[in-house]
Design an enzyme around this catalytic site. Structure first.
Site, PDB file in Angstrom:
ATOM      1  N   ASP A  15       1.246  39.513  67.218  1.00 46.04           N
ATOM      2  CA  ASP A  15       2.491  38.772  67.464  1.00 46.04           C
ATOM      3  C   ASP A  15       2.708  38.593  68.972  1.00 46.04           C
ATOM      4  O   ASP A  15       2.310  39.467  69.770  1.00 46.04           O
ATOM      5  CB  ASP A  15       3.632  39.615  66.837  1.00 46.04           C
ATOM      6  CG  ASP A  15       4.996  38.981  66.961  1.00 46.04           C
ATOM      7  OD1 ASP A  15       5.076  37.745  66.923  1.00 46.04           O
ATOM      8  OD2 ASP A  15       5.989  39.742  67.069  1.00 46.04           O
ATOM      9  N   HIS A  16       3.339  37.493  69.362  1.00 45.51           N
ATOM     10  CA  HIS A  16       3.812  37.276  70.750  1.00 45.51           C
ATOM     11  C   HIS A  16       2.891  37.780  71.851  1.00 45.51           C
ATOM     12  O   HIS A  16       3.194  38.789  72.503  1.00 45.51           O
ATOM     13  CB  HIS A  16       5.135  38.020  71.001  1.00 45.51           C
ATOM     14  CG  HIS A  16       6.343  37.282  70.554  1.00 45.51           C
ATOM     15  ND1 HIS A  16       6.751  36.094  71.086  1.00 45.51           N
ATOM     16  CD2 HIS A  16       7.249  37.593  69.599  1.00 45.51           C
ATOM     17  CE1 HIS A  16       7.857  35.697  70.487  1.00 45.51           C
ATOM     18  NE2 HIS A  16       8.174  36.580  69.565  1.00 45.51           N
ATOM     19  N   GLY A  75      16.439  40.147  68.032  1.00 42.13           N
ATOM     20  CA  GLY A  75      17.255  41.335  68.278  1.00 42.13           C
ATOM     21  C   GLY A  75      16.874  41.943  69.621  1.00 42.13           C
ATOM     22  O   GLY A  75      15.705  41.892  70.026  1.00 42.13           O
TER      23      GLY A  75
HETATM   24  P1  13P Z   1      14.038  40.560  65.054  1.00 40.08           P
HETATM   25  O1  13P Z   1      13.809  41.797  65.856  1.00 40.08           O
HETATM   26  O2  13P Z   1      15.275  39.881  65.420  1.00 40.08           O
HETATM   27  O3  13P Z   1      13.858  40.804  63.598  1.00 40.08           O
HETATM   28  O4  13P Z   1      12.861  39.547  65.474  1.00 40.08           O
HETATM   29  C1  13P Z   1      11.526  39.918  65.273  1.00 40.08           C
HETATM   30  C2  13P Z   1      10.557  38.955  65.820  1.00 40.08           C
HETATM   31  O5  13P Z   1      10.789  37.784  65.867  1.00 40.08           O
HETATM   32  C3  13P Z   1       9.278  39.494  66.280  1.00 40.08           C
HETATM   33  O6  13P Z   1       8.418  38.532  66.769  1.00 40.08           O
END
Ligand code: 13P
Length: 303
Positions: free
Chosen positions: A82-83, A196
């Site tokens: 992710d990211h 969040g």
């Molecule tokens: P939240 O922490 O708001 O659930 O978002 C998670 C997210 O988008 C991780 O990439």
């Protein structure tokens, strides 16, 4: 399970309007999440991002991949990076190519480059490069266009103001061109969703209940024709999530809800096992009650 299997599963999920939750693994909780997915026969992704390594206890991409292989069930989950930001939430330049390469070499089934803090053309060029890097691995690539706020330090603009002004929302025209030019598999969009908070005072307060601009979701899905991704999945009411699934959102990223479930149970009981059970319970409830995807693993496998 190969990257190309995951690509096909996501397309099948879009056809059936089934959400695929992607759970960030901030603490030792892969086994708990996998167990809950198996119990509910739901398909989900296990994912990890830099903040999970830097601020919490995810250790390293290799450690997460090893743990995933130890306890994963390939009918119910795959592993996603992710990211990987080009510029991170505090403005640092990141060696994104090295991190993407590490993820691919560790066996992550799919990867995300986040060039959303770059000017459009630079985001496009970097994403294109990642799509090329992923080809030999058959790995699907996710990119982001627009600004999903919330990870940056400091307060968010008031939510109603953000939503009403459409601040940072993904443009349909830009998304159409971006997907065509990059060949990216999945697109993360900003349509009212916010992350969040990771650290500081906001991380201790309840997360804002975000809404979704469903018309924009529909336009983006129709124009780009790729599965859309919603980041900031924690705290979005079920009716918005289910409506978004009908419009073309497939992947739903969830971090804060599981992180807090783990932290709170851990603080009260002092027990890692109790914290893990709280995570499993949160996943079961989300899958069954909120997203309505119990049984999705069998439905996707047999479609
Ligand atoms: P939240 O922490 O708001 O659930 O978002 C998670 C997210 O988008 C991780 O990439």
């Amino acid at each position: 399970m190969t990257g190309s299997d995951v690509r096909n599963l996501m397309l099948a999920a879009r056809e059936q309007h089934l959400l695929v939750p992607a759970f960030n693994i901030a603490y030792p909780m892969i086994e708990a999440v996998v167990g809950a997915l198996v119990q509910t026969d739901a398909f989900g992704l296990i994912e990890v991002a830099r903040p999970d390594l830097e601020h919490f206890e995810a250790k390293s991409l290799g450690a997460v991949a090893d743990e995933f292989r130890r306890c994963a069930d390939e009918h119910h989950c795959a592993l996603h990076l992710d990211h990987v930001p080009v510029v991170d939430e505090v403005g640092r330049r990141v060696d994104w190519a090295a991190m993407i390469q590490e993820g691919l070499d560790c066996g992550y089934h799919s990867v995300m480059l986040d060039g959303s803090r770059l000017p459009l053309e630079e985001n496009l060029a970097a994403t294109r490069q990642v799509v090329e890097m992923a080809v030999p691995y058959g790995a699907p690539v996710e990119a982001e266009l627009g600004s999903v706020l919330g990870h940056e330090p400091g307060p968010l603009p008031p939510y109603e103001q953000l939503f009403a002004s459409g601040l940072g929302f993904t443009s349909v025209a830009e998304a159409t061109r971006f997907v065509r030019k990059t060949g990216v598999d999945w697109l993360s969009v900003a349509v009212g969703n916010v992350h969040g908070a990771l650290v500081g005072a906001a991380a201790q307060q309840p997360k804002v209940q975000a809404r979704l601009a469903l018309d924009r979701v529909r336009e983006l899905a129709q124009a780009t024709e790729v599965p859309l991704v919603l980041h900031g999945g924690s705290g979005i009411p079920a009716e918005y999530l289910r409506a978004a699934a009908r419009e073309g959102v497939v992947k739903l990223n969830v971090a804060t809800e599981l992180r807090r479930a783990y932290q709170q149970a851990g603080e009260i009981t002092g027990s890692v096992a109790a914290a893990q059970e709280a995570v499993a319970q949160a996943v079961r409830e989300m899958v069954t009650d909120k997203l309505g995807i119990a049984g999705s693993a069998t439905r996707l496998r047999t479609s």
